[in-house]
Motif scaffolding. Sequence first.
Motif, PDB file in Angstrom:
ATOM      1  N   ASN A   1      14.505  15.532 -11.064  1.00  0.00           N
ATOM      2  CA  ASN A   1      15.754  15.846 -11.110  1.00  0.00           C
ATOM      3  C   ASN A   1      16.657  14.552 -11.133  1.00  0.00           C
ATOM      4  O   ASN A   1      16.613  13.729 -10.523  1.00  0.00           O
TER       5      ASN A   1
ATOM      6  N   GLN B   1      28.701  16.681  -6.403  1.00  0.00           N
ATOM      7  CA  GLN B   1      27.243  16.170  -5.555  1.00  0.00           C
ATOM      8  C   GLN B   1      27.721  15.854  -4.254  1.00  0.00           C
ATOM      9  O   GLN B   1      27.053  15.983  -3.245  1.00  0.00           O
TER      10      GLN B   1
ATOM     11  N   GLN C   1      28.819  14.808 -10.624  1.00  0.00           N
ATOM     12  CA  GLN C   1      27.621  14.666 -11.420  1.00  0.00           C
ATOM     13  C   GLN C   1      27.387  15.452 -12.646  1.00  0.00           C
ATOM     14  O   GLN C   1      27.986  16.707 -12.603  1.00  0.00           O
TER      15      GLN C   1
ATOM     16  N   GLU D   1      21.741   5.172 -11.036  1.00  0.00           N
ATOM     17  CA  GLU D   1      20.931   6.302 -10.920  1.00  0.00           C
ATOM     18  C   GLU D   1      19.293   5.744 -10.868  1.00  0.00           C
ATOM     19  O   GLU D   1      19.062   4.819 -11.632  1.00  0.00           O
TER      20      GLU D   1
ATOM     21  N   TRP E   1      30.439  19.961 -14.891  1.00  0.00           N
ATOM     22  CA  TRP E   1      29.768  19.133 -13.905  1.00  0.00           C
ATOM     23  C   TRP E   1      29.695  19.682 -12.731  1.00  0.00           C
ATOM     24  O   TRP E   1      30.286  21.010 -12.634  1.00  0.00           O
TER      25      TRP E   1
ATOM     26  N   ARG F   1      24.193  17.046 -15.022  1.00  0.00           N
ATOM     27  CA  ARG F   1      22.697  17.326 -15.321  1.00  0.00           C
ATOM     28  C   ARG F   1      22.428  18.034 -16.194  1.00  0.00           C
ATOM     29  O   ARG F   1      23.267  19.081 -16.752  1.00  0.00           O
TER      30      ARG F   1
ATOM     31  N   GLN G   1      23.590  22.882  -8.661  1.00  0.00           N
ATOM     32  CA  GLN G   1      23.840  23.609  -9.889  1.00  0.00           C
ATOM     33  C   GLN G   1      24.584  24.598  -9.673  1.00  0.00           C
ATOM     34  O   GLN G   1      24.632  25.778 -10.593  1.00  0.00           O
TER      35      GLN G   1
ATOM     36  N   SER H   1      16.819  18.316 -16.993  1.00  0.00           N
ATOM     37  CA  SER H   1      16.621  17.739 -15.678  1.00  0.00           C
ATOM     38  C   SER H   1      15.901  18.775 -14.874  1.00  0.00           C
ATOM     39  O   SER H   1      16.034  18.717 -13.686  1.00  0.00           O
ATOM     40  N   ARG H   2      15.002  19.520 -15.369  1.00  0.00           N
ATOM     41  CA  ARG H   2      14.173  20.527 -14.593  1.00  0.00           C
ATOM     42  C   ARG H   2      12.907  20.529 -15.306  1.00  0.00           C
ATOM     43  O   ARG H   2      13.033  20.513 -16.558  1.00  0.00           O
TER      44      ARG H   2
ATOM     45  N   ARG I   1      22.360  16.039  -5.025  1.00  0.00           N
ATOM     46  CA  ARG I   1      21.692  15.943  -6.548  1.00  0.00           C
ATOM     47  C   ARG I   1      21.266  17.267  -6.963  1.00  0.00           C
ATOM     48  O   ARG I   1      21.411  17.684  -8.302  1.00  0.00           O
TER      49      ARG I   1
ATOM     50  N   ARG J   1      20.220  12.621 -13.163  1.00  0.00           N
ATOM     51  CA  ARG J   1      21.660  12.680 -13.587  1.00  0.00           C
ATOM     52  C   ARG J   1      22.132  11.898 -14.807  1.00  0.00           C
ATOM     53  O   ARG J   1      21.407  11.088 -15.114  1.00  0.00           O
ATOM     54  N   THR J   2      22.904  12.373 -15.763  1.00  0.00           N
ATOM     55  CA  THR J   2      22.984  11.570 -17.094  1.00  0.00           C
ATOM     56  C   THR J   2      24.516  11.100 -16.979  1.00  0.00           C
ATOM     57  O   THR J   2      24.894  10.064 -17.606  1.00  0.00           O
TER      58      THR J   2
END
Length: 741
Positions: free
Chosen positions: A708, A265, A723, A676, A262, A725, A293, A729-730, A290, A710-711
């Motif tokens: 963008n 955030q 978070q 979310e 992860w 991702r 990365q 998510s892109r 968020r 989050r899962t």
Amino acid sequence: MRTFFTCAAAIPACAIAFAAAPAMAQDQPETAARDDTAIVVTAQKREERLQDVPLSIAVVGGDRLNDLQLNASTDLQYVVPGLMSPAQSGPRNFGFFIRGVGTNTFSSETIEPSTAYVIDGVVMGQSGATLVDLPDIERIEVLRGPQSTLFGKNASAGVINIATRRPSDTLTFRAGVSLGSPDNDLHAYGYLSGPLAETLRFSVSARRSYREGYIRNEPDGRRLNDRDEYGFRGKLEFEPSSALRATLTGDYWESNSNCCIWTVQRFPDPAFRYPWENTAVGIIGDDLGRENQKQSINGDVFTHAKSYGASLQLDWDIGGGHTLTSISAWRGFETVDGLDSDSSTDNFLDINYGDHKQRQVSQELRIASPTGGFVDYVAGLYYFRQTVDSYTNQLFPTLFFLPFFNREVDVDVATRNMAVFGQANFNITDQLTVTLGGRWLTEKQRVAKSRLDTITLATDSASVSGKDDALTWRAAIEYNFTPDIMAFASVTRGYKGGGFDSNIAVQALLPVGPERPTSYEAGLRTTFPGAGLTFNVTGYYADIKGYQTASRDPIALTFPLTNGDAKTRGFEAELSWRPVRTADLFLTAGVAYTNAEWGDFPGAPCAGGQTAAQGCIGGVQDLTGQPLPFAPKWAYNLGLDYAQPLGGGLKISTSVNYNYRSKQVIGFPNYVDVNEPGYGLLAATIGIGAENDAWKVSVFGKNLTDENFRTFAFNNTNGTLNQYRVYESRRIVGAALDVTF
């Protein structure tokens, strides 16, 4: 019963010995293609038209998955409303959710998933074994709601029923390669099938997926959360007579990746930060949020996973229209993973290592009667045995003074499940049918756990065993107003076995109760052949006693299990339309409304950093009536497929898919940080190729609007928000080449 199961395992050899008639022509199954009235499913353990089945089912064809460049099991959530597969920290903590119901837990040695994942009739005993790609798919059926009567094992939320392609009568070859950006997302596959003799056919497939990591580790530049997988599947289909078909299948899949981690955030105010959080490199200030990365670790991040097995299916016409089916299977699943879990270059939790090995054997024997009379039925016996051996090494060197915070833990589990099941349709009139079904099962589990404190060399251990018997059942009534319009209503009692929480933070193996859903459904199935239109709708209400869920203990940094009550209600609707019968244009739409909430749950755990003003009193909160995780109230899917000849032997084709899900909770315990917002994902592909499909070149895009999202999210004890991702998510764009003959 033991004698019967022993005989069942020998039936394939017995049946082949009895077969003597000439081989029949191959009866290829129909595909989930462009005419919903022709879709054939096996949701009730026999081939039936989708429109004749009184269940809520979403069907996705293999060709559509290929057109949209969807090649992993987790991609199904982007085309099936109401299906969720929240990615977290690897295959040992994974699970599918249907109608807001599911389980993902690190106690996967002892606790089974809520959604059964079935490939060619074989149930996967471990959730992690379902985190694979999707090769040579004929169709995928997503059965919503409890399916415990016919599928039994771990089907309290629903079933993902996968049918792979059968070997073909003629030589067939398919191959393709695609490359996406960013991160060089490469996927390649090949498939070869055909006859070896008059009575023997084969198929073999291979695939390879590779992608660079999309998380950058700032201290050393490593690329984390990549993809590096390959796999094979082979089939032999033998038809020595018109009464017998035997199919031998073997498969192997392996993943070796620097995954899964992860990102941070939000850090709390400096006064509340842990000492090691102040040493984070390159993930401070504006880098957080968020969009972050980046990570800052000095330890390992890796996952090495394997899933493999073999099965033998025998379909034997024993006379009078009765078919006897035997499915004998052996499977294995292994995963070795390590995850530096402290988001720091200090060694607070650099070593967080697991080694997990699972083996399973299963035998299903069932008989299906002919249809068309007053009564038709399916009945059978089922046997399943699983062993799991896991080793965990988790070291907190700065907490050397706390007992068992530097630990090695071994857990050994043996589970046995046996069942008798049956379902009968009573055709009262040509229009009215009453269905009654039931399954009696018995399950035994033995668990042993031993722990070593690597600092003091202290040890402790625990061992337990348990047994549970259960009766699941289903009653339904359906009425056919016309051959094209059918209504039904049903009530179903499901079951998911309990077990013992193998939480490594404590010595005890605490019991986890079974999960018992009761689901009420009513639906309508309609077809308008003249308009090329199919419309289905199903409403439901489910009351789940003992719902199993895992929360994150922010102090021990583990995921203990708990039982709570839950309720979920809503509806699903699917529409497909071919507006011009002479044109290759196909439109689809699906919607799922899910109102899933906790029942009586006053003692739910709190989230890290949650205050009394936010509802945390004495370390617990009241979640009664609050939303279940991973259950957006609204989810819908819109699809378009179109092809048009261009002349000169060429045609152009396009596929478009839009998937939307509304606001949802993406972690447990419920807390404002794990809410979310809603988002939609647009995917499209356009290609040009030969009119006879011999070749096609296409360009494609996923998440074209660059959403963008989050899962999964969780808080540390001090309130640090983490978070997860996924790669999707892109925005992703790429090109593909497919060939076939």
